[in-house]
Design a protein around this motif. Structure first.
Motif, PDB file in Angstrom:
ATOM      1  N   MET A 185       0.847  -1.176   0.000  1.00  0.00           N
ATOM      2  CA  MET A 185       0.000   0.000   0.000  1.00  0.00           C
ATOM      3  C   MET A 185       0.893   1.239   0.000  1.00  0.00           C
ATOM      4  SD  MET A 185      -2.982   0.891   2.657  1.00  0.00           S
ATOM      5  CE  MET A 185      -3.090   2.561   3.217  1.00  0.00           C
ATOM      6  N   LYS A 186       0.561   2.192  -0.844  1.00  0.00           N
ATOM      7  CA  LYS A 186       1.333   3.424  -0.921  1.00  0.00           C
ATOM      8  C   LYS A 186       0.513   4.540  -0.290  1.00  0.00           C
ATOM      9  CE  LYS A 186       3.703   6.446  -4.121  1.00  0.00           C
ATOM     10  NZ  LYS A 186       3.913   6.802  -5.517  1.00  0.00           N
ATOM     11  N   GLN A 187       1.121   5.268   0.595  1.00  0.00           N
ATOM     12  CA  GLN A 187       0.446   6.364   1.275  1.00  0.00           C
ATOM     13  C   GLN A 187       0.957   7.672   0.695  1.00  0.00           C
ATOM     14  OE1 GLN A 187      -0.518   5.665   5.108  1.00  0.00           O
ATOM     15  NE2 GLN A 187      -1.552   7.591   5.347  1.00  0.00           N
ATOM     16  N   ASP A 188       0.070   8.440   0.058  1.00  0.00           N
ATOM     17  CA  ASP A 188       0.453   9.687  -0.584  1.00  0.00           C
ATOM     18  C   ASP A 188      -0.058  10.914   0.158  1.00  0.00           C
ATOM     19  OD1 ASP A 188       1.850   8.504  -2.665  1.00  0.00           O
ATOM     20  OD2 ASP A 188       0.061   8.267  -3.881  1.00  0.00           O
ATOM     21  N   VAL A 189      -0.470  10.754   1.394  1.00  0.00           N
ATOM     22  CA  VAL A 189      -0.965  11.888   2.159  1.00  0.00           C
ATOM     23  C   VAL A 189       0.235  12.694   2.631  1.00  0.00           C
ATOM     24  CG1 VAL A 189      -2.292  12.595   4.171  1.00  0.00           C
ATOM     25  CG2 VAL A 189      -2.944  10.547   2.916  1.00  0.00           C
ATOM     26  N   VAL A 190       0.386  13.875   2.083  1.00  0.00           N
ATOM     27  CA  VAL A 190       1.525  14.709   2.433  1.00  0.00           C
ATOM     28  C   VAL A 190       1.033  16.129   2.636  1.00  0.00           C
ATOM     29  CG1 VAL A 190       3.743  15.607   1.649  1.00  0.00           C
ATOM     30  CG2 VAL A 190       3.120  13.265   1.132  1.00  0.00           C
ATOM     31  N   ALA A 191       1.662  16.798   3.562  1.00  0.00           N
ATOM     32  CA  ALA A 191       1.345  18.188   3.835  1.00  0.00           C
ATOM     33  C   ALA A 191       1.748  19.050   2.644  1.00  0.00           C
ATOM     34  CB  ALA A 191       2.092  18.639   5.081  1.00  0.00           C
ATOM     35  N   ASP A 192       1.114  20.187   2.520  1.00  0.00           N
ATOM     36  CA  ASP A 192       1.450  21.174   1.508  1.00  0.00           C
ATOM     37  C   ASP A 192       1.613  22.504   2.225  1.00  0.00           C
ATOM     38  OD1 ASP A 192      -0.195  23.416  -0.273  1.00  0.00           O
ATOM     39  OD2 ASP A 192       1.282  22.275  -1.402  1.00  0.00           O
ATOM     40  N   ALA A 193       2.741  23.184   2.002  1.00  0.00           N
ATOM     41  CA  ALA A 193       3.032  24.422   2.722  1.00  0.00           C
ATOM     42  C   ALA A 193       1.912  25.450   2.569  1.00  0.00           C
ATOM     43  CB  ALA A 193       4.367  25.004   2.255  1.00  0.00           C
ATOM     44  N   GLY A 194       1.361  25.564   1.376  1.00  0.00           N
ATOM     45  CA  GLY A 194       0.279  26.524   1.149  1.00  0.00           C
ATOM     46  C   GLY A 194      -0.961  26.206   1.962  1.00  0.00           C
ATOM     47  N   ALA A 195      -1.346  24.938   1.965  1.00  0.00           N
ATOM     48  CA  ALA A 195      -2.532  24.532   2.736  1.00  0.00           C
ATOM     49  C   ALA A 195      -2.283  24.672   4.235  1.00  0.00           C
ATOM     50  CB  ALA A 195      -2.903  23.089   2.397  1.00  0.00           C
ATOM     51  N   LEU A 196      -1.075  24.340   4.671  1.00  0.00           N
ATOM     52  CA  LEU A 196      -0.757  24.500   6.084  1.00  0.00           C
ATOM     53  C   LEU A 196      -0.849  25.967   6.491  1.00  0.00           C
ATOM     54  CD1 LEU A 196       2.355  22.140   6.385  1.00  0.00           C
ATOM     55  CD2 LEU A 196       0.025  21.670   7.168  1.00  0.00           C
ATOM     56  N   GLY A 197      -0.309  26.841   5.662  1.00  0.00           N
ATOM     57  CA  GLY A 197      -0.361  28.271   5.950  1.00  0.00           C
ATOM     58  C   GLY A 197      -1.779  28.798   5.983  1.00  0.00           C
ATOM     59  N   SER A 198      -2.612  28.349   5.048  1.00  0.00           N
ATOM     60  CA  SER A 198      -4.011  28.772   5.032  1.00  0.00           C
ATOM     61  C   SER A 198      -4.725  28.325   6.299  1.00  0.00           C
ATOM     62  CB  SER A 198      -4.736  28.181   3.813  1.00  0.00           C
ATOM     63  OG  SER A 198      -4.212  28.716   2.630  1.00  0.00           O
ATOM     64  N   GLY A 199      -4.468  27.085   6.711  1.00  0.00           N
ATOM     65  CA  GLY A 199      -5.090  26.570   7.934  1.00  0.00           C
ATOM     66  C   GLY A 199      -4.682  27.362   9.160  1.00  0.00           C
ATOM     67  N   LEU A 200      -3.399  27.693   9.234  1.00  0.00           N
ATOM     68  CA  LEU A 200      -2.928  28.480  10.382  1.00  0.00           C
ATOM     69  C   LEU A 200      -3.537  29.882  10.384  1.00  0.00           C
ATOM     70  CD1 LEU A 200       0.830  27.495  10.717  1.00  0.00           C
ATOM     71  CD2 LEU A 200      -1.000  27.052  12.342  1.00  0.00           C
ATOM     72  N   LYS A 201      -3.658  30.483   9.204  1.00  0.00           N
ATOM     73  CA  LYS A 201      -4.241  31.823   9.106  1.00  0.00           C
ATOM     74  C   LYS A 201      -5.733  31.810   9.451  1.00  0.00           C
ATOM     75  CE  LYS A 201      -1.009  33.475   5.619  1.00  0.00           C
ATOM     76  NZ  LYS A 201      -0.821  33.756   4.185  1.00  0.00           N
ATOM     77  N   GLU A 202      -6.457  30.794   8.992  1.00  0.00           N
ATOM     78  CA  GLU A 202      -7.909  30.731   9.168  1.00  0.00           C
ATOM     79  C   GLU A 202      -8.327  30.315  10.573  1.00  0.00           C
ATOM     80  OE1 GLU A 202      -9.534  28.269   6.068  1.00  0.00           O
ATOM     81  OE2 GLU A 202      -8.520  29.438   4.521  1.00  0.00           O
ATOM     82  N   SER A 203      -7.694  29.275  11.102  1.00  0.00           N
ATOM     83  CA  SER A 203      -8.175  28.747  12.380  1.00  0.00           C
ATOM     84  C   SER A 203      -7.136  28.782  13.498  1.00  0.00           C
ATOM     85  CB  SER A 203      -8.678  27.311  12.204  1.00  0.00           C
ATOM     86  OG  SER A 203      -7.610  26.459  11.882  1.00  0.00           O
ATOM     87  N   GLY A 204      -5.907  29.120  13.161  1.00  0.00           N
ATOM     88  CA  GLY A 204      -4.866  29.176  14.182  1.00  0.00           C
ATOM     89  C   GLY A 204      -4.193  27.851  14.445  1.00  0.00           C
ATOM     90  N   HIS A 205      -4.699  26.782  13.838  1.00  0.00           N
ATOM     91  CA  HIS A 205      -4.064  25.464  13.982  1.00  0.00           C
ATOM     92  C   HIS A 205      -4.342  24.643  12.735  1.00  0.00           C
ATOM     93  CE1 HIS A 205      -7.659  22.909  14.797  1.00  0.00           C
ATOM     94  NE2 HIS A 205      -8.170  24.073  15.142  1.00  0.00           N
TER      95      HIS A 205
END
Length: 157
Positions: free
Chosen positions: A27-47
């Motif tokens: 099984m290959k796991q391709d779930v990886v963070a993306d800097a842009g999405a992480l930044g948006s999440g931090l800006k929108e909800s703080g975490h």
């Protein structure tokens, strides 16, 4: 490293058939963070959850397949040099509360150490182990427990 199975069934004196091919591999796991999405999440909800950071059961050593996610966190923090974050480790509820708080703290500390080794100033980060105290899913199933085992970034106000 792959196993292939084939089954051929003929019907109506060979005038119709079905071919089934099954390939079995890792099984290959391709779930990886993306800097842009992480930044948006931090800006929108703080975490924001950082997908793609993995540990073996009951251990705090970061697995090699976590490298891509760690690199995205580095990219995020390099692009936002004024930001400070808490790196928060979470566990499921398997085991004692005390052992899970200790384990989650050790895991978050390992992430901070890995990020510092990649050039992020350690003064911009602090680790915290939340253990099983903030589940995002039910701990009554393997899938739910899997969602609860995670690392999050919390923007320091």
């Amino acid at each position: 490293g792959m196993e292939t199975w084939a089954a051929l069934e003929a019907f109506i004196d060979g005038r119709s058939y079905e071919l089934h091919i099954i390939e079995r591999g890792q099984m290959k796991q391709d779930v990886v963070a993306d800097a842009g999405a992480l930044g948006s999440g931090l800006k929108e909800s703080g975490h924001v959850e950082v997908p793609g950071i993995f540990f073996d059961f009951g251990k705090a050593e970061i697995k090699a397949e976590s490298e891509a996610a760690l690199n995205e966190v580095v990219k995020l923090l390099q692009e936002n040099p004024a930001w400070k974050v808490w790196v928060v480790g979470h566990t499921d509820n398997v085991g004692t509360v005390e052992s899970n708080v200790t384990l989650s703290g050790a895991r978050s500390a390992a992430v901070v150490k890995a990020l510092a080794a990649k050039g992020i100033d350690g003064k911009r980060m602090a680790s915290h182990g939340a253990g099983p105290y903030a589940p995002v899913a039910s701990n009554d199933s393997d899938a739910g427990r899997g969602h609860n085992r995670r690392v999050e970034l919390v923007k320091v106000p």
